[in-house]
Scaffold this motif. Structure first.
Motif, PDB file in Angstrom:
ATOM      1  N   TYR A 259      14.194  14.156   9.615  1.00  0.00           N
ATOM      2  CA  TYR A 259      14.179  14.796   8.295  1.00  0.00           C
ATOM      3  C   TYR A 259      12.953  14.383   7.487  1.00  0.00           C
ATOM      4  CZ  TYR A 259      15.455  15.478   3.380  1.00  0.00           C
ATOM      5  OH  TYR A 259      15.445  15.812   2.051  1.00  0.00           O
ATOM      6  N   LEU A 260      12.689  13.088   7.451  1.00  0.00           N
ATOM      7  CA  LEU A 260      11.574  12.600   6.643  1.00  0.00           C
ATOM      8  C   LEU A 260      10.222  13.002   7.225  1.00  0.00           C
ATOM      9  CD1 LEU A 260      12.831   9.025   5.706  1.00  0.00           C
ATOM     10  CD2 LEU A 260      12.705  11.033   4.225  1.00  0.00           C
ATOM     11  N   ALA A 301       6.596   7.663  11.648  1.00  0.00           N
ATOM     12  CA  ALA A 301       7.108   7.356  10.318  1.00  0.00           C
ATOM     13  C   ALA A 301       6.548   6.025   9.818  1.00  0.00           C
ATOM     14  CB  ALA A 301       8.633   7.310  10.335  1.00  0.00           C
ATOM     15  N   ILE A 302       6.410   5.931   8.507  1.00  0.00           N
ATOM     16  CA  ILE A 302       5.926   4.712   7.849  1.00  0.00           C
ATOM     17  C   ILE A 302       7.002   4.247   6.880  1.00  0.00           C
ATOM     18  CG2 ILE A 302       4.222   3.783   6.225  1.00  0.00           C
ATOM     19  CD1 ILE A 302       2.231   5.830   7.366  1.00  0.00           C
ATOM     20  N   ASP A 303       7.365   2.966   6.940  1.00  0.00           N
ATOM     21  CA  ASP A 303       8.273   2.434   5.926  1.00  0.00           C
ATOM     22  C   ASP A 303       7.597   1.268   5.216  1.00  0.00           C
ATOM     23  OD1 ASP A 303       8.797  -0.051   7.282  1.00  0.00           O
ATOM     24  OD2 ASP A 303      10.306   0.929   8.522  1.00  0.00           O
ATOM     25  N   ARG A 400       8.674   5.377   3.662  1.00  0.00           N
ATOM     26  CA  ARG A 400      10.133   5.322   3.638  1.00  0.00           C
ATOM     27  C   ARG A 400      10.613   3.987   3.112  1.00  0.00           C
ATOM     28  NH1 ARG A 400      12.678   6.535   9.316  1.00  0.00           N
ATOM     29  NH2 ARG A 400      14.424   5.794   8.069  1.00  0.00           N
ATOM     30  N   ASP A 401      11.792   4.019   2.532  1.00  0.00           N
ATOM     31  CA  ASP A 401      12.437   2.777   2.135  1.00  0.00           C
ATOM     32  C   ASP A 401      13.033   2.114   3.376  1.00  0.00           C
ATOM     33  OD1 ASP A 401      13.396   0.754   0.605  1.00  0.00           O
ATOM     34  OD2 ASP A 401      14.668   1.994  -0.660  1.00  0.00           O
ATOM     35  N   ASP A 402      13.441   0.858   3.218  1.00  0.00           N
ATOM     36  CA  ASP A 402      14.092   0.138   4.304  1.00  0.00           C
ATOM     37  C   ASP A 402      15.198  -0.718   3.701  1.00  0.00           C
ATOM     38  OD1 ASP A 402      13.592  -0.781   7.366  1.00  0.00           O
ATOM     39  OD2 ASP A 402      14.272  -2.479   6.147  1.00  0.00           O
TER      40      ASP A 402
END
Length: 440
Positions: A259-260, A301-303, A400-402
């Motif tokens: 999704y992200l 993805a990057i968090d 992204r959050d974690d």
């Protein structure tokens, strides 16, 4: 036919909900009804029927279409998607607030729903009266409601105001009471829509804990949220709705990642293979710009815990040019997070560049950027003084959050950056230094 398994709490088959776009249907006089009855059989002969049907189809909007899934007792299901994807419509159908246009949802047991803050509350009634009213609507006996009453009031922390009309409650008080009513009254399925959008950290922590308790007690939870950290913390399985249809259904980490990575208009890489068509000027032209995790690709993805690299590939067209790049990184509020310059690069900075293709890489450490969208502005500077090229929107990427390290907090983490700073606590004096009268 419904599933015969006693483990199934909810079975959704071919669910669809259709709305008509446009004005509400006006009042019809008797002459309008008669005129419609007379003209309807002639529509096919005059050719009007086809145009009418076409006009009608233009007004039809399917909020949900062909939705299928099964949920067992004790499962927590996250439902994610952009605004308008059909999430709230699905919950309203499952809560029996609206009827589906097609398909069916077979629900095994009573449903307790918190779809909006204070949904189902009568503003003129007191908190006490609204608790009793909501329990009655769910089909509970008065004795059942009273048995849970103290727990509801304790959780909502509205003891002093329980006999005050709800219209005088603050939004936070209404949120706490609404969640407590939905969570503590003995329903088999708990449906929650964006409950964490209102309330302080303590309330959010209690809500997440209560929903976790509900699943451990064998109750089923459907949780709609835009907070990916919350859904990853609570739900092992999630469904991604897109355009009213199920786009993905599976383990939450996988669904959220998909999704992200596709739901934002991101620009994590741009390239121009032809130097003559590339952006730039007679001195410098861009070949490629990209942002990616260290050792990964621009599609990864990057968090907030991810070390990041920003690559800028460019052609130097001017023999002996002294070039350096300047990156300005902004968050989604338009605040400049930092300006990065290649001061620590020693091989080429300050030296004349022969003609050729070069790559500058800026390394951003983990635990620096806050979550959210970030924009990269690129400047090419000659002789450490003159900006000779400027690209305002070179890159756009999402961090992204974690959930690790949040300790039950699911609201916004304030600030342009989010570093993990060293911290220590020491006791300077023992408790005996506090006067007796001041001790708790």
């Amino acid at each position: 036919m419904p599933s015969s398994s006693s483990d199934v709490a909810l079975e959704v088959r071919g669910l669809g909900k259709r709305y008509e776009i446009g004005e509400q249907e006006r009042y019809l006089a008797l002459r309008d009804v008669i005129a419609r009855a007379v003209t309807k059989p002639l529509a096919g002969l005059t050719g009007r029927g086809r145009s009418d049907r076409s006009a009608e189809s233009d007004r039809i909007f399917w909020a949900l279409r062909d939705v299928d899934f099964t949920l067992n007792h004790g499962e927590a299901l996250g439902i994610i998607g952009r605004n308008g994807a059909g999430k709230s419509t699905l919950l309203k159908i499952l809560s029996r607030i609206t009827e589906p246009t097609e398909g069916e949802a077979v629900v095994a047991g009573r449903v307790g729903a918190l779809l909006e803050v204070g949904t189902g509350f009568h503003p003129e009634l007191t908190g006490r009266e609204n608790i009793l009213l909501n329990g009655s609507i769910l089909g509970m006996r008065r004795t059942e409601i009273l048995r849970k009453f103290d727990e509801i009031v304790d959780f909502a922390d509205v003891h002093r105001f329980i006999d005050t009309p709800v219209k005088r409650f603050s939004s936070g008080m209404r949120a706490r009471l609404a969640f407590a009513v939905a969570a503590f009254l003995e329903t088999d399925i708990l449906v929650v829509d964006e409950v964490l959008a209102v309330g302080d950290a303590e309330f959010q922590r209690k809500c997440m804990g209560k929903m976790g308790d509900a699943t451990r007690e064998g109750r089923t939870v459907l949780f709609v949220t835009h907070n990916m950290t919350a859904v990853e913390s609570l739900c092992a399985r999630s469904i991604w709705l897109e355009g009213g249809r199920v786009h993905a259904d599976g383990p939450t980490s996988e669904v959220v990642s998909k999704y992200l990575s596709t739901s934002f208009s991101l620009q994590s890489e741009q390239s121009w293979p032809d130097v003559q068509e590339a952006p730039g000027n007679h001195t410098v032209r861009l070949h490629r710009v990209a942002v990616h995790p260290e050792g990964g690709s621009s599609s990864d993805a990057i968090d907030v815990r991810t070390p990041i690299s920003i690559d800028i590939d460019y052609w130097n067209l001017k023999e002996g040019a002294r070039l350096n790049l300047s990156l300005h990184v902004y968050n989604e509020q338009g605040v400049e997070v930092f300006n990065a310059l290649p001061y620590l690069e020693r091989e080429w900075q300050g030296k004349p560049f022969p003609r050729g293709l070069y790559r500058d890489t800026c390394h951003i450490p983990a635990n620096l950027l806050n979550d959210g969208l970030h924009r990269v502005e690129l400047l090419v500077v000659e002789n450490s003084a003159y900006v000779i090229f400027h690209m305002e929107d070179a890159l756009l990427f999402d961090v992204r959050d974690d959930p690790i390290g949040r300790e039950g907090w699911y609201g916004n983490w304030e600030g342009a950056v989010r570093p993990q700073l060293a911290w220590e606590t020491r006791q300077l004096e023992a408790g005996a230094a506090i006067p007796e009268a001041m001790r708790d």
